[in-house]
Design an enzyme around this catalytic site. Structure first.
Site, PDB file in Angstrom:
ATOM      1  CG  HIS A 277      -0.266  -0.025   2.538  1.00 26.69           C
ATOM      2  ND1 HIS A 277       0.390   1.052   3.085  1.00 26.69           N
ATOM      3  CD2 HIS A 277      -0.110  -1.024   3.428  1.00 26.69           C
ATOM      4  CE1 HIS A 277       0.885   0.717   4.250  1.00 26.69           C
ATOM      5  NE2 HIS A 277       0.618  -0.542   4.480  1.00 26.69           N
TER       6      HIS A 277
HETATM    7  P1  TYD Z   1      -2.020  -3.092   7.070  1.00 28.90           P
HETATM    8  O1  TYD Z   1      -1.604  -1.696   7.359  1.00 28.90           O
HETATM    9  O2  TYD Z   1      -2.544  -3.417   5.709  1.00 28.90           O
HETATM   10  O3  TYD Z   1      -0.840  -4.094   7.404  1.00 28.90           O
HETATM   11  P2  TYD Z   1       0.621  -4.191   6.818  1.00 28.90           P
HETATM   12  O4  TYD Z   1       0.920  -2.921   6.064  1.00 28.90           O
HETATM   13  O5  TYD Z   1       1.448  -4.323   8.025  1.00 28.90           O
HETATM   14  O6  TYD Z   1       0.660  -5.413   5.970  1.00 28.90           O
HETATM   15  O7  TYD Z   1      -3.083  -3.495   8.149  1.00 28.90           O
HETATM   16  C1  TYD Z   1      -3.591  -4.796   8.261  1.00 28.90           C
HETATM   17  C2  TYD Z   1      -4.938  -4.723   8.962  1.00 28.90           C
HETATM   18  O8  TYD Z   1      -4.799  -4.166  10.264  1.00 28.90           O
HETATM   19  C3  TYD Z   1      -5.921  -3.832   8.219  1.00 28.90           C
HETATM   20  O9  TYD Z   1      -7.191  -4.459   8.253  1.00 28.90           O
HETATM   21  C4  TYD Z   1      -5.969  -2.573   9.008  1.00 28.90           C
HETATM   22  C5  TYD Z   1      -5.605  -3.010  10.416  1.00 28.90           C
HETATM   23  N1  TYD Z   1      -4.843  -1.976  11.144  1.00 28.90           N
HETATM   24  C6  TYD Z   1      -5.411  -1.286  12.190  1.00 28.90           C
HETATM   25  O10 TYD Z   1      -6.579  -1.529  12.555  1.00 28.90           O
HETATM   26  N2  TYD Z   1      -4.677  -0.340  12.852  1.00 28.90           N
HETATM   27  C7  TYD Z   1      -3.411  -0.045  12.475  1.00 28.90           C
HETATM   28  O11 TYD Z   1      -2.754   0.837  13.096  1.00 28.90           O
HETATM   29  C8  TYD Z   1      -2.826  -0.760  11.362  1.00 28.90           C
HETATM   30  C9  TYD Z   1      -1.432  -0.491  10.904  1.00 28.90           C
HETATM   31  C10 TYD Z   1      -3.582  -1.723  10.747  1.00 28.90           C
END
Ligand code: TYD
Length: 146
Positions: A62
């Site tokens: 992302h």
């Molecule tokens: P994501 O940011 O996509 O994870 P990564 O970049 O580490 O692979 O987040 C994964 C899931 O967790 C997504 O459903 C959103 C949730 N999330 C939160 O609820 N709070 C947060 O601070 C973060 C980073 C993610």
């Protein structure tokens, strides 16, 4: 979309390693602090960490409209690939005193996690799903004018 979109100006050249201060206590381990020495590019409003990461997992995938990040391999190691829509760079993080700065508008993927690794993320924003771009084709559209 939130405030100012950074995708039109972001560059992987803005991604860099920030060396955190390191205190080594003889026979008693080491510590590193994240504070404003050296000066950090943003104020930290959220801290989270990834752990229990199965082998062969890819995280990230992302970019953000406004959020900036620091990423640290607190334990173990992993690779972070950053992408501004035109160029890519790869960083291998394997030291708890090395933080990778990722400005807004940069696509990132994290993989090659070593067993038991912990990825610490320090973010400029509180969690806001509207600040995320999770569709790589949309990311390419947002960055194509650069
Ligand atoms: P994501 O940011 O996509 O994870 P990564 O970049 O580490 O692979 O987040 C994964 C899931 O967790 C997504 O459903 C959103 C949730 N999330 C939160 O609820 N709070 C947060 O601070 C973060 C980073 C993610």
């Amino acid at each position: 979309m939130t405030n100012i979109d950074s995708h039109a100006t972001s560059s992987v050249d803005q991604c860099r390693i920030i060396n955190l201060p390191r205190v080594q206590l003889n026979l008693a381990g080491s510590s590193s602090a994240v504070q404003n020495t050296p000066p950090l590019p943003f104020d930290i409003h959220r801290i989270y960490y990834l752990y229990d990461i199965p082998a062969d997992t890819e995280r990230g995938g992302h970019s953000h409209y406004t959020e900036q990040r620091l990423i640290v391999a607190v334990t173990g190691s992993f690779d972070v690939v950053v992408d501004d829509g035109h160029s890519r760079r790869s960083f291998h993080l394997d030291r708890p005193y090395k933080a990778l700065y990722i400005p807004a508008g940069i696509w990132r993927t994290i993989d090659n996690f070593s067993s038991g690794s912990v990825c610490l993320a320090l973010a400029s924003n509180i969690y806001d799903e509207d600040d995320y771009v999770r569709d790589y084709n949309l990311f390419l559209k947002l960055t194509e004018a650069k």
